[in-house]
Design a protein around this motif. Structure first.
Motif, PDB file in Angstrom:
ATOM      1  N   ILE A  96     -13.415 -40.631   9.715  1.00  0.00           N
ATOM      2  CA  ILE A  96     -12.657 -40.545   8.827  1.00  0.00           C
ATOM      3  C   ILE A  96     -12.310 -38.904   8.648  1.00  0.00           C
ATOM      4  O   ILE A  96     -11.017 -38.439   7.973  1.00  0.00           O
ATOM      5  CB  ILE A  96     -12.549 -40.881   7.438  1.00  0.00           C
ATOM      6  N   LEU A  97     -13.296 -38.014   8.945  1.00  0.00           N
ATOM      7  CA  LEU A  97     -12.960 -36.614   8.845  1.00  0.00           C
ATOM      8  C   LEU A  97     -11.837 -36.043   9.540  1.00  0.00           C
ATOM      9  O   LEU A  97     -10.946 -35.105   9.135  1.00  0.00           O
ATOM     10  CB  LEU A  97     -14.308 -35.923   9.209  1.00  0.00           C
ATOM     11  N   PRO A  98     -11.620 -36.317  10.910  1.00  0.00           N
ATOM     12  CA  PRO A  98     -10.544 -35.754  11.648  1.00  0.00           C
ATOM     13  C   PRO A  98      -9.394 -36.174  10.733  1.00  0.00           C
ATOM     14  O   PRO A  98      -8.309 -35.441  10.713  1.00  0.00           O
ATOM     15  CB  PRO A  98     -10.602 -36.514  13.006  1.00  0.00           C
ATOM     16  N   PHE A  99      -9.268 -37.449  10.406  1.00  0.00           N
ATOM     17  CA  PHE A  99      -7.885 -37.873   9.525  1.00  0.00           C
ATOM     18  C   PHE A  99      -7.715 -36.872   8.411  1.00  0.00           C
ATOM     19  O   PHE A  99      -6.537 -36.688   8.100  1.00  0.00           O
ATOM     20  CB  PHE A  99      -8.173 -39.242   9.334  1.00  0.00           C
ATOM     21  N   LEU A 100      -8.793 -36.703   7.678  1.00  0.00           N
ATOM     22  CA  LEU A 100      -8.387 -35.858   6.475  1.00  0.00           C
ATOM     23  C   LEU A 100      -8.014 -34.510   6.836  1.00  0.00           C
ATOM     24  O   LEU A 100      -7.105 -34.103   6.393  1.00  0.00           O
ATOM     25  CB  LEU A 100      -9.793 -35.801   5.784  1.00  0.00           C
ATOM     26  N   TRP A 101      -8.743 -33.925   7.970  1.00  0.00           N
ATOM     27  CA  TRP A 101      -8.365 -32.741   8.321  1.00  0.00           C
ATOM     28  C   TRP A 101      -6.848 -32.698   9.066  1.00  0.00           C
ATOM     29  O   TRP A 101      -6.144 -31.557   8.638  1.00  0.00           O
ATOM     30  CB  TRP A 101      -9.228 -32.037   9.692  1.00  0.00           C
ATOM     31  N   ARG A 102      -6.388 -33.710   9.663  1.00  0.00           N
ATOM     32  CA  ARG A 102      -4.811 -33.519  10.092  1.00  0.00           C
ATOM     33  C   ARG A 102      -4.032 -33.798   8.938  1.00  0.00           C
ATOM     34  O   ARG A 102      -2.817 -33.184   8.872  1.00  0.00           O
ATOM     35  CB  ARG A 102      -4.898 -34.724  10.934  1.00  0.00           C
ATOM     36  N   HIS A 105      -3.471 -30.609   7.069  1.00  0.00           N
ATOM     37  CA  HIS A 105      -2.329 -29.452   7.731  1.00  0.00           C
ATOM     38  C   HIS A 105      -0.995 -30.247   7.748  1.00  0.00           C
ATOM     39  O   HIS A 105       0.046 -29.412   7.838  1.00  0.00           O
ATOM     40  CB  HIS A 105      -2.929 -29.525   9.190  1.00  0.00           C
ATOM     41  N   ALA A 106      -0.837 -31.461   7.924  1.00  0.00           N
ATOM     42  CA  ALA A 106       0.248 -32.244   7.878  1.00  0.00           C
ATOM     43  C   ALA A 106       1.167 -32.009   6.640  1.00  0.00           C
ATOM     44  O   ALA A 106       2.248 -32.016   6.452  1.00  0.00           O
ATOM     45  CB  ALA A 106       0.263 -33.576   8.163  1.00  0.00           C
ATOM     46  N   GLU A 107       0.162 -32.218   5.320  1.00  0.00           N
ATOM     47  CA  GLU A 107       1.068 -32.281   4.044  1.00  0.00           C
ATOM     48  C   GLU A 107       1.539 -30.538   3.706  1.00  0.00           C
ATOM     49  O   GLU A 107       2.459 -30.389   2.913  1.00  0.00           O
ATOM     50  CB  GLU A 107       0.130 -32.650   2.875  1.00  0.00           C
ATOM     51  N   THR A 108       0.915 -29.785   4.237  1.00  0.00           N
ATOM     52  CA  THR A 108       1.148 -28.302   3.896  1.00  0.00           C
ATOM     53  C   THR A 108       1.609 -27.475   4.915  1.00  0.00           C
ATOM     54  O   THR A 108       2.303 -26.400   4.914  1.00  0.00           O
ATOM     55  CB  THR A 108      -0.263 -27.655   3.467  1.00  0.00           C
ATOM     56  N   ASN A 109       1.521 -27.978   6.240  1.00  0.00           N
ATOM     57  CA  ASN A 109       1.857 -27.151   7.338  1.00  0.00           C
ATOM     58  C   ASN A 109       1.075 -25.586   7.685  1.00  0.00           C
ATOM     59  O   ASN A 109       2.049 -24.654   8.122  1.00  0.00           O
ATOM     60  CB  ASN A 109       3.208 -27.251   7.544  1.00  0.00           C
ATOM     61  N   ALA A 219      -0.183 -30.413  -6.973  1.00  0.00           N
ATOM     62  CA  ALA A 219      -0.109 -29.051  -6.977  1.00  0.00           C
ATOM     63  C   ALA A 219      -0.985 -27.962  -6.269  1.00  0.00           C
ATOM     64  O   ALA A 219      -0.536 -27.286  -6.051  1.00  0.00           O
ATOM     65  CB  ALA A 219      -0.589 -28.758  -8.762  1.00  0.00           C
ATOM     66  N   TYR A 220      -2.073 -28.665  -5.849  1.00  0.00           N
ATOM     67  CA  TYR A 220      -3.076 -27.884  -5.018  1.00  0.00           C
ATOM     68  C   TYR A 220      -3.393 -28.880  -3.882  1.00  0.00           C
ATOM     69  O   TYR A 220      -4.711 -29.140  -3.724  1.00  0.00           O
ATOM     70  CB  TYR A 220      -4.230 -27.648  -5.967  1.00  0.00           C
ATOM     71  N   THR A 221      -2.517 -28.948  -3.132  1.00  0.00           N
ATOM     72  CA  THR A 221      -2.746 -30.265  -2.019  1.00  0.00           C
ATOM     73  C   THR A 221      -3.930 -29.507  -0.976  1.00  0.00           C
ATOM     74  O   THR A 221      -4.849 -30.165  -0.887  1.00  0.00           O
ATOM     75  CB  THR A 221      -1.511 -30.253  -1.071  1.00  0.00           C
ATOM     76  N   GLN A 222      -3.734 -28.296  -0.601  1.00  0.00           N
ATOM     77  CA  GLN A 222      -4.660 -27.860   0.401  1.00  0.00           C
ATOM     78  C   GLN A 222      -6.181 -27.832  -0.343  1.00  0.00           C
ATOM     79  O   GLN A 222      -7.147 -28.301   0.551  1.00  0.00           O
ATOM     80  CB  GLN A 222      -4.398 -26.587   1.116  1.00  0.00           C
TER      81      GLN A 222
END
Length: 275
Positions: A96-102, A105-109, A219-222
Motif C-alpha cells: 500500500i506504500l506506493p499507493f500512498l506515495w502516489r 503527489h496526486a492530491e497536491t501536485n 488543510a495539511y494534505t501533504q
C-alpha cells in the motif's frame, strides 16, 4: 450490489481488527474507501447523518459478522501458523506504500520537502516502538468494577484510532492497554456488558478523531499523507514475527503468503488509481 460490496469491505476490515499490528484503516485505504469512511463518520454529526448511516451500517454489519465468524480461526492461525500470517500482512502493508506515495503527489501536485521526510521518520519511529509493548495485557480481566468499565471505555476510545489512522492497530493498542484478551474473550463468550462498553468507547472516539483527520487531510494534505506513510511503514516492524522460518517448506509458504499479500495490495492500489 453496492451494499454487498460494502458488506465485504467491512468483513475485510473486521478480520484485520483481530490481528495485532494490522490497521483496519490501512485495509480501508487498500480498498479505496478510506476517505468515504471518514466522510460517513463525519456525516453522523451533521445534517447528512442518514447518508452516513447508509454506508456505515452495512460496513459495520460486515465487520461484526466477520469478527464473530473468524475470531476462532484467526486465533488458531496466529497461534499455530503465526509466521505465514504475519508475512501475508507484511506483504499487504508494504504494497500500500506506493499507493500512498502516489496519492500524496496526486492530491497536491508537489514533491515532498525535507519537513515531510522528517514527519515520515517521526511517524515511523512512533509506530515501530510500539512493538516493544506488544506482550502486555495477556490476562482476561475478571471481577469487573465500575472503574474497570470506565477503563474499558477509554481503551475503546483510544483503540478507535485504528479505524481512522492507517498504521495504528486497534488490537495492538488493546494489547498495550492490557485489554486485548479481555476483548477477545468477551466476543468469544458473548459478554455483552464488556462488548457494549468497549463499543461505545470506539464510537465516541471515531466521532471525534475522524473530524480531526478529515480536517488535516484538507488543510495539511501533504503533511498528513507523510504521517500516514510513516505510520504504515512503521507497522511493518510491529507485524514482523521476530524470527524467520527454519525449514525450507515453511520458508516457501511464508514467501508465497508475502508475495500474495504484496501483489494483492499493488493490484488494488492500481485499480483505485485508475478510477
Amino acid at each position: 450490489m453496492i451494499r454487498l460490496k460494502t458488506l465485504l469491505h467491512g468483513a475485510a476490515m473486521g478480520i484485520t481488527e483481530l490481528v495485532p499490528g494490522v490497521s483496519s484503516s490501512t485495509i480501508a485505504m487498500l480498498m479505496g474507501i478510506y476517505e468515504k469512511l471518514l466522510a460517513a463518520i463525519s456525516d453522523l454529526t451533521t445534517g447528512n447523518w442518514k447518508r452516513g448511516l447508509s454506508f456505515l451500517i452495512p460496513l459495520g454489519i460486515g465487520m461484526v459478522a466477520s469478527v464473530l465468524l473468524f475470531v476462532s480461526i484467526i486465533r488458531y492461525l496466529l497461534g499455530e501458523h503465526n509466521q505465514p500470517m504475519m508475512f501475508l500482512f507484511m506483504g499487504l502493508v508494504l504494497g500500500i506504500l506506493p499507493f500512498l506515495w502516489r496519492s500524496a503527489h496526486a492530491e497536491t501536485n508537489r514533491p515532498f520537502r525535507p519537513i515531510h521526510f522528517i514527519i515520515i521518520a517521526a511517524a515511523f519511529i512512533l509506530v515501530a516502538t510500539t512493538s516493544f509493548f506488544g506482550e502486555s495485557g495477556q490476562e482476561v480481566m475478571t471481577d469487573l468494577t465500575i472503574g474497570s468499565y470506565v477503563y474499558l471505555f477509554i481503551s475503546g476510545w483510544i483503540a478507535s484510532t485504528a479505524l481512522v489512522l492507517p498504521g495504528i492497530s486497534g488490537s495492538l493498542m488493546f494489547m498495550i492497554l492490557g485489554v486485548y484478551y479481555t476483548a477477545i474473550a468477551a466476543v468469544d463468550d458473548f459478554n455483552f456488558p464488556v462488548i457494549i462498553t468497549i463499543g461505545l468507547g470506539v464510537l465516541v472516539g471515531l466521532l471525534i478523531t475522524s473530524r480531526i483527520v478529515r480536517y488535516l487531510l484538507r488543510a495539511y494534505t501533504q503533511a498528513t499523507y507523510s504521517a500516514m506513510i510513516g505510520l504504515v511503514a512503521g507497522s511493518l516492524i510491529v507485524i514482523f514475527p521476530g524470527t524467520f522460518p527454519t525449514t525450507f517448506l515453511y520458508t516457501l509458504v511464508c514467501v508465497m503468503t508475502f508475495i500474495f499479500g504484496l501483489s494483492t495490495a499493488l493490484t488494488f492500489g492500481k485499480a483505485e488509481r485508475s478510477q
